[in-house]
Write a protein that holds these residues in place. Sequence first.
Motif, PDB file in Angstrom:
ATOM      1  N   VAL A  82      -4.892  -5.790   8.648  1.00 23.22           N
ATOM      2  CA  VAL A  82      -5.584  -5.345   7.437  1.00 23.22           C
ATOM      3  C   VAL A  82      -4.939  -4.050   6.959  1.00 23.22           C
ATOM      4  CG1 VAL A  82      -7.345  -3.908   8.595  1.00 23.22           C
ATOM      5  CG2 VAL A  82      -7.877  -4.989   6.393  1.00 23.22           C
ATOM      6  N   ARG A  83      -5.003  -3.838   5.654  1.00 20.19           N
ATOM      7  CA  ARG A  83      -4.438  -2.633   5.049  1.00 20.19           C
ATOM      8  C   ARG A  83      -5.518  -1.925   4.259  1.00 20.19           C
ATOM      9  NH1 ARG A  83      -1.486  -7.031   4.926  1.00 20.19           N
ATOM     10  NH2 ARG A  83       0.696  -7.014   5.574  1.00 20.19           N
ATOM     11  N   GLY A  84      -5.321  -0.641   4.047  1.00 21.00           N
ATOM     12  CA  GLY A  84      -6.264   0.118   3.246  1.00 21.00           C
ATOM     13  C   GLY A  84      -5.574   1.288   2.578  1.00 21.00           C
ATOM     14  N   CYS A  85      -6.091   1.695   1.438  1.00 22.04           N
ATOM     15  CA  CYS A  85      -5.556   2.860   0.744  1.00 22.04           C
ATOM     16  C   CYS A  85      -6.703   3.571   0.035  1.00 22.04           C
ATOM     17  CB  CYS A  85      -4.441   2.488  -0.225  1.00 22.04           C
ATOM     18  SG  CYS A  85      -4.871   1.202  -1.404  1.00 22.04           S
ATOM     19  N   VAL A 101       0.804  -1.235   0.000  1.00 18.30           N
ATOM     20  CA  VAL A 101       0.000   0.000   0.000  1.00 18.30           C
ATOM     21  C   VAL A 101       0.831   1.276   0.000  1.00 18.30           C
ATOM     22  CG1 VAL A 101      -2.056  -1.008   1.068  1.00 18.30           C
ATOM     23  CG2 VAL A 101      -0.220  -0.135   2.532  1.00 18.30           C
ATOM     24  N   ARG A 102       2.086   1.184   0.341  1.00 19.78           N
ATOM     25  CA  ARG A 102       2.865   2.406   0.546  1.00 19.78           C
ATOM     26  C   ARG A 102       3.063   3.226  -0.730  1.00 19.78           C
ATOM     27  NH1 ARG A 102       6.685   2.844   3.455  1.00 19.78           N
ATOM     28  NH2 ARG A 102       6.924   0.862   4.593  1.00 19.78           N
ATOM     29  N   SER A 146     -13.416   8.821   7.479  1.00 22.84           N
ATOM     30  CA  SER A 146     -12.773  10.023   8.021  1.00 22.84           C
ATOM     31  C   SER A 146     -11.964  10.765   6.966  1.00 22.84           C
ATOM     32  CB  SER A 146     -11.878   9.653   9.209  1.00 22.84           C
ATOM     33  OG  SER A 146     -10.691   8.993   8.772  1.00 22.84           O
ATOM     34  N   LYS A 147     -11.555  10.043   5.921  1.00 20.47           N
ATOM     35  CA  LYS A 147     -10.777  10.644   4.835  1.00 20.47           C
ATOM     36  C   LYS A 147     -11.653  11.035   3.650  1.00 20.47           C
ATOM     37  CE  LYS A 147      -6.835  10.208   6.919  1.00 20.47           C
ATOM     38  NZ  LYS A 147      -6.087  11.411   7.377  1.00 20.47           N
ATOM     39  N   GLY A 148     -12.972  10.867   3.794  1.00 17.29           N
ATOM     40  CA  GLY A 148     -13.893  11.311   2.753  1.00 17.29           C
ATOM     41  C   GLY A 148     -14.101  10.337   1.607  1.00 17.29           C
ATOM     42  N   ALA A 149     -13.736   9.074   1.795  1.00 17.39           N
ATOM     43  CA  ALA A 149     -13.949   8.086   0.734  1.00 17.39           C
ATOM     44  C   ALA A 149     -15.439   7.832   0.555  1.00 17.39           C
ATOM     45  CB  ALA A 149     -13.224   6.789   1.051  1.00 17.39           C
ATOM     46  N   GLU A 150     -15.886   7.759  -0.680  1.00 17.72           N
ATOM     47  CA  GLU A 150     -17.301   7.531  -0.981  1.00 17.72           C
ATOM     48  C   GLU A 150     -17.635   6.057  -1.154  1.00 17.72           C
ATOM     49  OE1 GLU A 150     -19.083  10.798  -3.607  1.00 17.72           O
ATOM     50  OE2 GLU A 150     -16.977  10.746  -4.200  1.00 17.72           O
ATOM     51  N   CYS A 206      -2.593   7.585  -0.323  1.00 17.61           N
ATOM     52  CA  CYS A 206      -3.042   7.673   1.072  1.00 17.61           C
ATOM     53  C   CYS A 206      -3.262   6.251   1.568  1.00 17.61           C
ATOM     54  CB  CYS A 206      -4.341   8.483   1.136  1.00 17.61           C
ATOM     55  SG  CYS A 206      -5.001   8.712   2.801  1.00 17.61           S
ATOM     56  N   PHE A 207      -2.553   5.836   2.623  1.00 18.57           N
ATOM     57  CA  PHE A 207      -2.663   4.447   3.068  1.00 18.57           C
ATOM     58  C   PHE A 207      -2.623   4.351   4.589  1.00 18.57           C
ATOM     59  CE2 PHE A 207       1.820   5.307   2.268  1.00 18.57           C
ATOM     60  CZ  PHE A 207       2.449   4.814   3.397  1.00 18.57           C
ATOM     61  N   PHE A 208      -3.046   3.191   5.088  1.00 17.73           N
ATOM     62  CA  PHE A 208      -3.169   2.963   6.525  1.00 17.73           C
ATOM     63  C   PHE A 208      -3.096   1.460   6.769  1.00 17.73           C
ATOM     64  CE2 PHE A 208      -5.814   3.419  10.590  1.00 17.73           C
ATOM     65  CZ  PHE A 208      -4.851   4.143  11.263  1.00 17.73           C
ATOM     66  N   MET A 209      -2.687   1.077   7.974  1.00 15.05           N
ATOM     67  CA  MET A 209      -2.608  -0.340   8.315  1.00 15.05           C
ATOM     68  C   MET A 209      -2.984  -0.528   9.776  1.00 15.05           C
ATOM     69  SD  MET A 209       0.607  -2.917   7.735  1.00 15.05           S
ATOM     70  CE  MET A 209       0.695  -4.548   8.481  1.00 15.05           C
ATOM     71  N   LEU A 210      -3.802  -1.528  10.041  1.00 14.09           N
ATOM     72  CA  LEU A 210      -4.265  -1.824  11.391  1.00 14.09           C
ATOM     73  C   LEU A 210      -3.867  -3.242  11.785  1.00 14.09           C
ATOM     74  CD1 LEU A 210      -7.925  -0.442  11.180  1.00 14.09           C
ATOM     75  CD2 LEU A 210      -6.015   0.592  12.459  1.00 14.09           C
ATOM     76  N   VAL A 211      -3.636  -3.449  13.073  1.00 16.99           N
ATOM     77  CA  VAL A 211      -3.411  -4.789  13.601  1.00 16.99           C
ATOM     78  C   VAL A 211      -4.413  -5.043  14.722  1.00 16.99           C
ATOM     79  CG1 VAL A 211      -0.962  -4.833  13.029  1.00 16.99           C
ATOM     80  CG2 VAL A 211      -1.674  -3.980  15.270  1.00 16.99           C
ATOM     81  N   ALA A 212      -4.738  -6.307  14.912  1.00 19.76           N
ATOM     82  CA  ALA A 212      -5.593  -6.730  16.029  1.00 19.76           C
ATOM     83  C   ALA A 212      -4.730  -7.491  17.011  1.00 19.76           C
ATOM     84  CB  ALA A 212      -6.730  -7.604  15.514  1.00 19.76           C
TER      85      ALA A 212
END
Length: 402
Positions: A75-78, A51-52, A136-140, A56-62
Amino acid sequence: MREEVVKVLVREFEPERDREAVEILEKSCEVGPSGKMALFTDLLGDPLCRVRHSPCFFMLVAETCGPLSLIVGVVRGCIKTVTCGKKANRSPSGEKQYTPIYTKLAYLLGLRVSPAYRRMGIGLTLVQNMEQWFRSKGAEYSYIATDTENEASVRLFTRRSGYTKFRTPSILVHPVFRHPLPLHHRRIKLLRLSPSAAELLYRRRLSTTEFFPRDIGSILRNKLSLGTFLALPSDHPWTDLHGFLAAPPDSWAVLSVWNCKALFRLEVRGAGRWRRWLSFVTRVVDGALPCLGIPSVPDVFRPFGMYLMYGIEGEGKGAEEMVRVLCRYVHNLGREGGCKVVVAEVGEEEPLRKGIPYWRGMSCAEDLWCVKRLGEDYSDGAVGDWTKAAPGKSIFVDPREF
């Protein structure tokens, strides 16, 4: 079967603290449905590599709660801006033209849950938290890609997370042989385009194609981009791209190449001895007698890399053959670069699909893309609700998210 629930803390990935634990988790998870053979991914020590390269990217861990906390999910997201439709208008000369309609789109990928902690609600929790960040980043819209046979993944997204089955492109995989493929292009010449020329061509030809990224220029200029290659009739009087666009030949084709090998390695596990033996024999014969052109099976039972072909476009009766020549050229690039396969992902009705060589047994006939509208408060705009839009003939596959 009722799911057991376990308490986890979902937080942002911290590279120095979490890198090793995430790497162990990734290596324990197969890609796609379980079976006699499974595909595993090694991210080469960089959990953010997929994703880098996005804007715009983000990564979460549980992480499990308690004195012996463990990372059991990731999980990752962009987010990017892409074409979701097109609008018709008239040029000054009265000719009908189309302009793209853009939307802010989020992509959710790399969802992994430790095998020992599945069916405990962790995957759903990670998805919900990532969607909060998207909003929060305005993604539709948000979308995901999964295998149609991966029932657990399809159920999670379509039944529990509100996603709709949207598109079913095909992943076409061709092995890289030990011998180079002859190009047979006496009537076809290949040119390498500069990133600026490739950007202009793609914006002219593909900007109204679904999922076309508005920042296509940053993709083409990325260090992982190995080039954009144009196939033309050998007698075409090439000057520059402006001349080509003003008076294109009857047939032409183009594609770009992305170096996935620099990001991750794949490995097939669980293959029987006879499969391994058969593939080994084909490689031995191919290596000893390359003049025979034996279609040898590469060693995919150890970590291997691949090149991705994207931005496949063309026009005319000869475009299909030109795409075939371009794919052979990429095969030879992959051979020089130490890759074991070259890959393309195309839409169901892609007009140039027949020109892309692939092996059915190594390919995925139906990759499933699911989409979700993240907020009803967004204006419908000119495209309406994209989740209900009919598919076009082509889609644009962003190599940064493959």
